[in-house]
Design an enzyme around this catalytic site. Structure first.
Site, PDB file in Angstrom:
ATOM      1  CG  ASP A  33      -1.985  -1.037   1.161  1.00 20.57           C
ATOM      2  OD1 ASP A  33      -1.994  -1.785   0.158  1.00 20.57           O
ATOM      3  OD2 ASP A  33      -2.801  -1.125   2.100  1.00 20.57           O
ATOM      4  CG  LEU A  34       4.880   3.174   2.172  1.00 15.72           C
ATOM      5  CD1 LEU A  34       4.134   4.190   3.025  1.00 15.72           C
ATOM      6  CD2 LEU A  34       6.142   2.699   2.902  1.00 15.72           C
ATOM      7  CE  LYS A 115     -31.592 -12.125 -12.862  1.00 16.19           C
ATOM      8  NZ  LYS A 115     -31.672 -11.038 -11.897  1.00 16.19           N
ATOM      9  CE  LYS A 289     -25.784 -14.097 -19.519  1.00 16.98           C
ATOM     10  NZ  LYS A 289     -24.810 -13.026 -19.347  1.00 16.98           N
TER      11      LYS A 289
HETATM   12  S1  IVH Z   1     -27.472 -10.964 -18.814  1.00 13.06           S
HETATM   13  C1  IVH Z   1     -31.173  -9.142 -21.491  1.00 13.06           C
HETATM   14  N1  IVH Z   1     -26.119 -11.947 -16.825  1.00 13.06           N
HETATM   15  O1  IVH Z   1     -30.138  -9.236 -14.021  1.00 13.06           O
HETATM   16  C2  IVH Z   1     -30.452  -8.927 -20.239  1.00 13.06           C
HETATM   17  N2  IVH Z   1     -27.723 -10.274 -16.312  1.00 13.06           N
HETATM   18  O2  IVH Z   1     -33.126  -8.668 -15.519  1.00 13.06           O
HETATM   19  C3  IVH Z   1     -29.120  -9.620 -20.268  1.00 13.06           C
HETATM   20  N3  IVH Z   1     -27.823  -9.676 -13.955  1.00 13.06           N
HETATM   21  O3  IVH Z   1     -30.261  -6.178 -13.677  1.00 13.06           O
HETATM   22  C4  IVH Z   1     -28.516  -9.593 -18.953  1.00 13.06           C
HETATM   23  N4  IVH Z   1     -26.265 -11.043 -13.267  1.00 13.06           N
HETATM   24  O4  IVH Z   1     -27.894  -6.659 -14.765  1.00 13.06           O
HETATM   25  C5  IVH Z   1     -27.074 -11.082 -17.177  1.00 13.06           C
HETATM   26  N5  IVH Z   1     -24.806 -12.911 -15.180  1.00 13.06           N
HETATM   27  C6  IVH Z   1     -25.747 -12.054 -15.540  1.00 13.06           C
HETATM   28  C7  IVH Z   1     -26.390 -11.220 -14.597  1.00 13.06           C
HETATM   29  C8  IVH Z   1     -27.388 -10.348 -15.026  1.00 13.06           C
HETATM   30  C9  IVH Z   1     -27.117 -10.115 -12.902  1.00 13.06           C
HETATM   31  C10 IVH Z   1     -28.880  -8.657 -13.890  1.00 13.06           C
HETATM   32  C11 IVH Z   1     -28.871  -7.618 -14.963  1.00 13.06           C
HETATM   33  C12 IVH Z   1     -30.250  -7.025 -14.774  1.00 13.06           C
HETATM   34  C13 IVH Z   1     -31.041  -8.224 -14.439  1.00 13.06           C
HETATM   35  C14 IVH Z   1     -31.764  -8.708 -15.675  1.00 13.06           C
END
Ligand code: IVH
Length: 669
Positions: A33-34, A115, A289
């Site tokens: 840190d220093l 998520k 996804k």
């Molecule tokens: S993909 C079309 N991946 O969840 C939206 N969203 O309703 C594509 N979120 O607040 C988003 N973790 O920011 C995606 N691994 C993740 C996520 C994520 C959290 C949130 C996003 C938004 C909500 C979506």
């Protein structure tokens, strides 16, 4: 002269950026840190002497010194859609079927991510320089929060590296760590301000503050997970995108993995769910996804959300209560786990008195002390656990908790796994350990011995009737009938169930043995690979490590077990009493399901959905996706869906996994 100063300033900024990245993104600082402060000081001094050289992406400019007058709206160049949610496994499988229908015959790679539960943000870089942060708003128009976004600790104000896209908009989730919330609330308390209820609302509220100096105290962080509007970015799938932005110093969602098939992705979801409690940030589900961008484009979106992803959410419940005590339990592999004794509190309709504290390190990290007010959480099927301490409510000095150094049951020394988090009782013959091993051996996950539960095991131990697994098979109906509250009939039934368990096969046996690091999945992999215990016992470390999915830690543990005197004796004794030590062959020549229509629902222990469907085909049957009068029978696993109800309505026979296996093995049950 100015030329030299300019050069030095650039050098310093680059070094600081690199060290910020090492510190905040990789959590692996390379200087003290220093030393870091010295670099920052020199930069500040040079910039003060040459104000004309100050640029907005300089590390000195992270925290503005003026509040903004108000938030201005920003139109998203690509709308920020939301994600379709589901809470059930059944619906996830329906989702998969829908995607497969839309992409007929194509192989689909699936990505799984946590998520993160925070606030959505859009972050725009032009030529590598951070220019704008915006909230989601209604998805089309959000608010400009550039001034607070700049305070996000791990957000680079200037990307690392050289060639960047002209415009790069990444989207992510801004969050606050649980441990930071504890500190923030403590500070609130000292200032006489009310505490914040949870990290999510605090993250969302902080982004929208007008004064960046207050925002900077809240220790915002970000995980990036999606691309928005970009110019000059060439990537063809999600994993590539994440890798690219990571290489530029942007923090990406952790624990991301891609899979060639949906079942493997689901298995990974289960694995992640077991680790949620180890993470210092809130997660309200997992996201699945489609990896490939071309497939994503063809899948398109509905008006609300894209079709290429789905969120598998868990309902979370939280409650605040007091920690009355901590007791430690000895598990089947000798691991000693701490359990919180709580002042009873209602959580999701049940009264919770105990919660998991996982391990000594977590108690230490969260600084949990007896007498503290704690937040307990229950998510999905997970047992309740302590999320954090409300430190600001700690009225008096509470002593730090010290983990015991001796086993509470046998008094032997407790020892930490080398390099690991687990602490174990060093006594292999610890009575608590034997009890847990027997319990697991007999359980549904193990040898599935009907009727041999905790109470009977305790009686058997009390009466010194068993001291090993093999002893179970040596029991006689007379011995059991003499135990309190046991009649001749139930004794005979129990003996029959014990004897029947001899035929479960190698995979179950390996799981039932409680070899450290070997769970059901590893046991199945080993059983299928080797086919018999003799082949497995002959394997050397190299051969074990070469098996896909078997890492060095598992390999060593398996090897050690079979080399140890205890391991060899256990196997020998079980062999003598007649326990089957081979895996029933997968390839069937007979066709016991010839002409039969079978429907599968729920999660099975031994097969993925694909595997059981293949097996049904191999055995001459037809695996159908819905129940009708033509269905011959339904195989129902854990958490069966509506198909089970339908079968019951129509009077279609329903088998559990064990009966199905018995049936195809020709052992009608
Ligand atoms: S993909 C079309 N991946 O969840 C939206 N969203 O309703 C594509 N979120 O607040 C988003 N973790 O920011 C995606 N691994 C993740 C996520 C994520 C959290 C949130 C996003 C938004 C909500 C979506």
């Amino acid at each position: 002269m100015t030329q030299d100063v300019r050069k030095r300033i650039e050098e310093l900024r680059e070094q600081i950026r690199y060290h910020d990245y090492k510190y905040y993104v990789e959590a692996a600082p390379v200087i003290s840190d220093l030393e870091y402060d010295r670099l920052m000081e020199e930069l500040r001094r040079l910039e003060a002497e040459h104000p004309e050289l100050v640029t907005p992406d300089s590390p000195t400019q992270r925290i503005g010194d003026q509040p903004v007058p108000g938030l201005t709206p920003v139109e998203h160049r690509v709308p920020m859609l939301s994600i379709d949610n589901t809470y059930s496994r059944e619906e996830l499988l329906q989702y998969r079927a829908r995607v497969e229908r839309l992409l007929p015959g194509e192989s689909i790679e699936w990505v799984v991510e946590p998520k993160v539960d925070g606030a959505a943000i859009s972050l725009t870089y032009e030529e590598g320089v951070f220019v704008q942060g915006a909230t989601r708003g209604n998805g089309r128009v959000g608010d400009d929060v550039t001034h607070t976004a700049r305070t996000i600790l791990d957000l680079p104000l200037h990307l690392i590296g050289e060639s960047f896209p002209r415009v790069l908009e990444v989207r992510g989730e801004v969050y606050i760590r649980n441990s930071d919330l504890v500190e923030i609330n403590q500070r609130q308390h000292e200032r006489g301000e009310p505490p914040f209820a949870n990290p999510r609302n605090l993250a969302a509220g902080t982004l929208r503050l007008l004064d960046p100096r207050i925002a900077a105290e809240r220790r915002l962080r970000v995980f990036c997970h999606t691309q928005g509007y970009c110019e000059g970015l060439e990537v063809s799938n999600h994993m590539e995108f994440l890798e690219k932005i990571r290489s530029w110093g942007l923090p990406t969602v952790p624990h991301v993995r891609s899979f060639d098939d949906f079942d493997a992705a689901l298995a990974y979801c289960d694995e992640l769910i077991e680790h949620l409690h180890e993470w210092d940030y809130e997660v309200d589900g997992l996201v699945l996804k489609v990896n490939d961008f071309d497939q994503r484009e063809r899948l398109g979106a509905t008006s609300k959300s894209p079709r290429w992803l789905i969120a598998y959410k868990f309902t979370k419940y939280e409650a605040t209560t007091r920690l009355l005590g901590i007791h430690v339990q000895v598990g089947k592999t000798g691991v000693v786990t701490p359990v919180a004794e709580l002042e009873p509190v209602e959580l999701a309709g049940t009264i919770v008195r105990r919660a998991s504290l996982h391990n000594a390190d977590e108690i230490e990290r969260k600084d949990i002390r007896i007498g503290d007010v704690v937040v307990v959480e229950k998510a999905g099927k997970i047992i309740p656990h302590v999320v954090r301490v409300e430190k600001h409510l700690r009225k008096r000095r509470l002593p730090k908790y010290h983990f015991p150094t001796q086993c509470p049951v046998c008094g032997h020394r407790l020892e930490r796994d080398p390099g690991g988090v687990y602490i174990r009782c060093t006594n292999r013959a610890c009575p608590a350990r034997l009890r847990e091993r027997l319990k697991f051996f007999a359980s549904r996950e193990g040898m599935d011995i009907d009727g041999l539960g905790e109470k009977i095991i305790d009686l058997l131990l009390e009466h010194n009737l068993v001291s090993s697994f093999a002893d179970l098979y040596r029991l006689t109906a007379d011995q059991i009938a003499q135990l309190p509250r046991m009649g001749t009939k139930s004794a005979e039934n129990l003996i029959r169930a014990i004897q029947a368990s001899k035929k479960r096969g190698l995979a179950r046996l390996l799981n039932a043995l409680s070899i450290p690091h070997v769970g059901a999945r590893t046991a199945t992999i080993l059983a299928e690979h080797f086919g018999s215990i003799d082949r497995l016992m002959q394997a050397d470390l190299e051969e074990l490590e070469a098996i896909p999915e078997i890492g060095p830690i598992i390999a060593e543990s398996v090897y050690d077990f079979f080399q140890s005197e205890e391991g060899q004796q256990t196997i020998e004794e079980l062999r003598q009493v007649g326990v089957r030590m081979t895996q029933p062959r997968r390839r069937h020549h007979a066709k016991p399901l010839e002409g039969k229509t079978v429907v599968v629902t729920g999660t099975l222990d031994h097969y993925s959905r694909k595997e059981i469907e293949e097996l049904i085909h191999e055995l001459g049957g037809h695996a159908a996706s819905s129940v009708s009068r033509k269905t011959d029978f339904v195989v129902a696993g854990a958490n069966p869906g509506s198909k089970l109800q339908k079968a019951q309505q129509l009077g279609v026979p329903v088998l559990d996994e064990a009966s199905f296996e018995a049936m195809i093995a020709g052992e009608a049950k």
